[in-house]
Design an enzyme around this catalytic site. Structure first.
Site, short mmCIF file in Angstrom:
data_model
loop_
_atom_site.label_atom_id
_atom_site.label_comp_id
_atom_site.label_asym_id
_atom_site.label_seq_id
_atom_site.Cartn_x
_atom_site.Cartn_y
_atom_site.Cartn_z
N ASP A 57 0.89 -1.16 0.00
CA ASP A 57 0.00 0.00 0.00
C ASP A 57 0.93 1.21 0.00
O ASP A 57 1.74 1.36 0.93
CB ASP A 57 -0.87 -0.04 1.27
CG ASP A 57 -1.89 1.08 1.29
OD1 ASP A 57 -1.60 2.16 0.74
OD2 ASP A 57 -2.96 0.87 1.87
N ASN A 85 2.20 4.33 -10.59
CA ASN A 85 0.91 4.42 -11.28
C ASN A 85 -0.27 4.67 -10.33
O ASN A 85 -1.19 5.38 -10.66
CB ASN A 85 0.66 3.12 -12.06
CG ASN A 85 -0.71 3.10 -12.69
OD1 ASN A 85 -0.95 3.72 -13.71
ND2 ASN A 85 -1.65 2.39 -12.05
N TYR A 166 -7.89 16.28 -6.75
CA TYR A 166 -7.07 15.37 -7.57
C TYR A 166 -6.07 16.18 -8.41
O TYR A 166 -4.87 15.88 -8.43
CB TYR A 166 -8.03 14.56 -8.46
CG TYR A 166 -7.37 13.71 -9.52
CD1 TYR A 166 -6.63 12.59 -9.19
CD2 TYR A 166 -7.51 14.04 -10.87
CE1 TYR A 166 -6.05 11.80 -10.18
CE2 TYR A 166 -6.94 13.25 -11.86
CZ TYR A 166 -6.20 12.15 -11.51
OH TYR A 166 -5.62 11.37 -12.48
N LYS A 170 -1.93 16.22 -8.23
CA LYS A 170 -1.08 15.83 -9.36
C LYS A 170 -0.12 16.96 -9.75
O LYS A 170 1.02 16.70 -10.14
CB LYS A 170 -1.95 15.41 -10.56
CG LYS A 170 -2.68 14.09 -10.35
CD LYS A 170 -1.70 12.91 -10.32
CE LYS A 170 -2.41 11.57 -10.32
NZ LYS A 170 -1.52 10.43 -10.51
N VAL A 199 -8.19 8.07 -20.68
CA VAL A 199 -8.14 6.63 -20.92
C VAL A 199 -9.36 5.92 -20.33
O VAL A 199 -9.68 6.11 -19.15
CB VAL A 199 -6.86 6.02 -20.30
CG1 VAL A 199 -6.72 4.55 -20.66
CG2 VAL A 199 -5.62 6.79 -20.73
N THR A 201 -10.62 3.01 -18.68
CA THR A 201 -10.17 1.80 -17.97
C THR A 201 -11.37 0.98 -17.50
O THR A 201 -11.19 -0.09 -16.94
CB THR A 201 -9.35 2.18 -16.72
OG1 THR A 201 -10.21 2.96 -15.88
CG2 THR A 201 -8.11 2.95 -17.07
N1 LIG Z 1 -7.68 6.92 -16.77
C1 LIG Z 1 -7.42 8.16 -17.12
O1 LIG Z 1 -8.08 8.76 -18.02
C2 LIG Z 1 -6.30 8.93 -16.46
C3 LIG Z 1 -6.09 10.25 -16.89
C4 LIG Z 1 -5.05 10.96 -16.33
C5 LIG Z 1 -4.22 10.38 -15.38
N2 LIG Z 1 -4.45 9.09 -14.97
C6 LIG Z 1 -3.51 8.53 -13.98
O2 LIG Z 1 -3.12 7.23 -14.39
C7 LIG Z 1 -2.91 6.39 -13.25
C8 LIG Z 1 -3.76 5.13 -13.36
O3 LIG Z 1 -5.12 5.54 -13.49
P1 LIG Z 1 -6.29 4.51 -13.79
O4 LIG Z 1 -7.28 5.25 -14.59
O5 LIG Z 1 -5.76 3.22 -14.27
O6 LIG Z 1 -6.90 4.36 -12.32
P2 LIG Z 1 -7.73 3.18 -11.63
O7 LIG Z 1 -8.26 2.26 -12.68
O8 LIG Z 1 -8.68 3.85 -10.71
O9 LIG Z 1 -6.62 2.41 -10.80
C9 LIG Z 1 -5.98 3.03 -9.74
C10 LIG Z 1 -4.92 2.08 -9.25
O10 LIG Z 1 -4.26 2.70 -8.14
C11 LIG Z 1 -4.20 1.74 -7.10
N3 LIG Z 1 -4.08 2.40 -5.81
C12 LIG Z 1 -4.84 3.38 -5.29
N4 LIG Z 1 -4.44 3.68 -4.05
C13 LIG Z 1 -3.40 2.84 -3.77
C14 LIG Z 1 -2.58 2.66 -2.65
N5 LIG Z 1 -2.72 3.38 -1.53
N6 LIG Z 1 -1.61 1.69 -2.70
C15 LIG Z 1 -1.44 0.95 -3.81
N7 LIG Z 1 -2.19 1.08 -4.92
C16 LIG Z 1 -3.17 2.02 -4.88
C17 LIG Z 1 -5.51 0.97 -7.23
O11 LIG Z 1 -5.43 -0.23 -6.48
P3 LIG Z 1 -6.71 -0.93 -5.79
O12 LIG Z 1 -7.24 -1.90 -6.83
O13 LIG Z 1 -6.14 -1.59 -4.59
O14 LIG Z 1 -7.70 0.15 -5.47
C18 LIG Z 1 -5.50 0.75 -8.75
O15 LIG Z 1 -4.64 -0.29 -9.12
C19 LIG Z 1 -3.25 7.26 -12.04
O16 LIG Z 1 -2.06 7.81 -11.52
C20 LIG Z 1 -4.13 8.35 -12.61
O17 LIG Z 1 -4.09 9.53 -11.85
C21 LIG Z 1 -5.47 8.36 -15.49
#
Ligand SMILES: NC(=O)c1ccc[n+]([C@@H]2O[C@H](COP(=O)([O-])OP(=O)(O)OC[C@H]3O[C@@H](n4cnc5c(N)ncnc54)[C@H](OP(=O)(O)O)[C@@H]3O)[C@@H](O)[C@H]2O)c1
Length: 270
Positions: A57, A85, A166, A170, A199, A201
């Site tokens: 974590d 990530n 958020y 960032k 993205v 997801t």
């Molecule tokens: N998707 C987009 O459009 C987008 C756009 C801009 C930036 N981002 C950035 O890209 C990255 C990935 O985003 P995503 O969209 O894939 O998000 P997501 O699907 O919500 O996944 C978030 C991930 O972070 C993990 N996480 C959260 N808190 C944690 C902690 N305390 N310790 C360990 N793991 C933790 C979650 O694990 P659990 O399964 O345990 O919750 C999950 O694996 C992030 O940094 C996000 O800010 C995403």
């Protein structure tokens, strides 16, 4: 034999990093997840031989220390790449502005604190836990996932006024990346922040209530005005392959240390 750690690898973009990197059998890939069991189960019976998920974590210093010890033995003491990530993406403030909590300052303060705790302090603790292994690596590269929402220029141009905790967290982690560059450039460790783009997801905000849906549509309209070419969110495979290409080509010598760019390799965020 390149070695990778992806922190926050249980799903979404993090899991896609693991999938793409594991396709090269020469890579050793370690995913850090709060529930390694759940992350592993996403592969069913087919977890690639070069992938291990271990528990960490990122807000828990002890859990990161113990993960670093386990990683050390898996990667033979040398880490080439760390990918930060994991992030806390608040559902509560996803479509709310800083003015939307007039009678509940504590709720806003808590949301800001949670965002900062994971997205800034969590990343800093992760880097600090893995620097000793990165020092012994060959590539010595650290990628931190940021977002265009963390760019003041993007916010000023688009007037996106929601998801502020958020976005603020960032923007702060981009500064942490610059500080790590100032600290470790001389040791040859490259630090970069990259926004993955917009993205899909499948884990996005819950749009089941009317207010959230209205907020999402308003944000979508602002995104469309900023990037009329955009057809909608991209898929994780496209985002991750772009980011890995940028990371692969980046170097301290080319001046990439401490930079904050998009998956397009520039300051075009969508
Ligand atoms: N998707 C987009 O459009 C987008 C756009 C801009 C930036 N981002 C950035 O890209 C990255 C990935 O985003 P995503 O969209 O894939 O998000 P997501 O699907 O919500 O996944 C978030 C991930 O972070 C993990 N996480 C959260 N808190 C944690 C902690 N305390 N310790 C360990 N793991 C933790 C979650 O694990 P659990 O399964 O345990 O919750 C999950 O694996 C992030 O940094 C996000 O800010 C995403």
């Amino acid at each position: 034999m390149p070695t990778y750690v992806i922190a926050g690898a249980s799903r979404g973009i993090g899991l896609e990093f693991v999938r793409q990197l594991s396709q090269d059998a020469h890579n050793t890939v370690v995913g850090l997840a709060r529930s390694p069991k759940e992350a592993t189960s996403r592969y069913g019976e087919n977890l690639p031989a070069n992938v291990t998920f271990i528990e960490a974590d990122i807000v828990d210093h002890q859990s990161l220390k113990s993960a670093a010890t386990k990683v050390e033995s898996i990667v033979g003491g040398k880490l080439d790449y760390l990918i930060n990530n994991g992030a806390f993406i608040s559902q509560l403030s996803a479509f709310k502005s800083l003015a939307d909590f007039p009678d509940d300052p504590d709720i806003l303060a808590e949301d800001l604190t949670k965002s900062f705790r994971t997205n800034v302090i969590g990343v800093i603790q992760t880097v600090n836990a893995f620097v000793p292994l990165l020092r012994k690596g060959t590539a010595k590269k650290v990628l931190t996932l940021s977002t265009g929402l963390g760019s003041p220029d993007f916010i000023n141009e688009t007037e996106v006024d929601v998801a502020a905790p958020y976005a603020i967290s960032k923007a702060a982690v981009n500064m942490a990346v610059a500080h790590y560059n100032a600290l470790y450039k001389k040791e040859g460790i490259l630090f970069m922040a990259i926004s993955p783009g917009y993205v899909d997801t499948g884990n996005g905000p819950d749009l089941s209530d009317e207010e959230a849906l209205k907020g999402a549509m308003a944000m979508g309209a602002k995104f469309a005005k900023y990037a009329p070419h955009m057809k909608g969110p991209i898929q994780p495979d496209e985002s991750v392959s772009s980011m890995l290409k940028i990371l692969g080509n980046a170097s301290i010598e080319k001046g990439d240390g401490g930079s904050f760019i998009s998956h397009l390799g520039n300051k075009q965020w969508l």
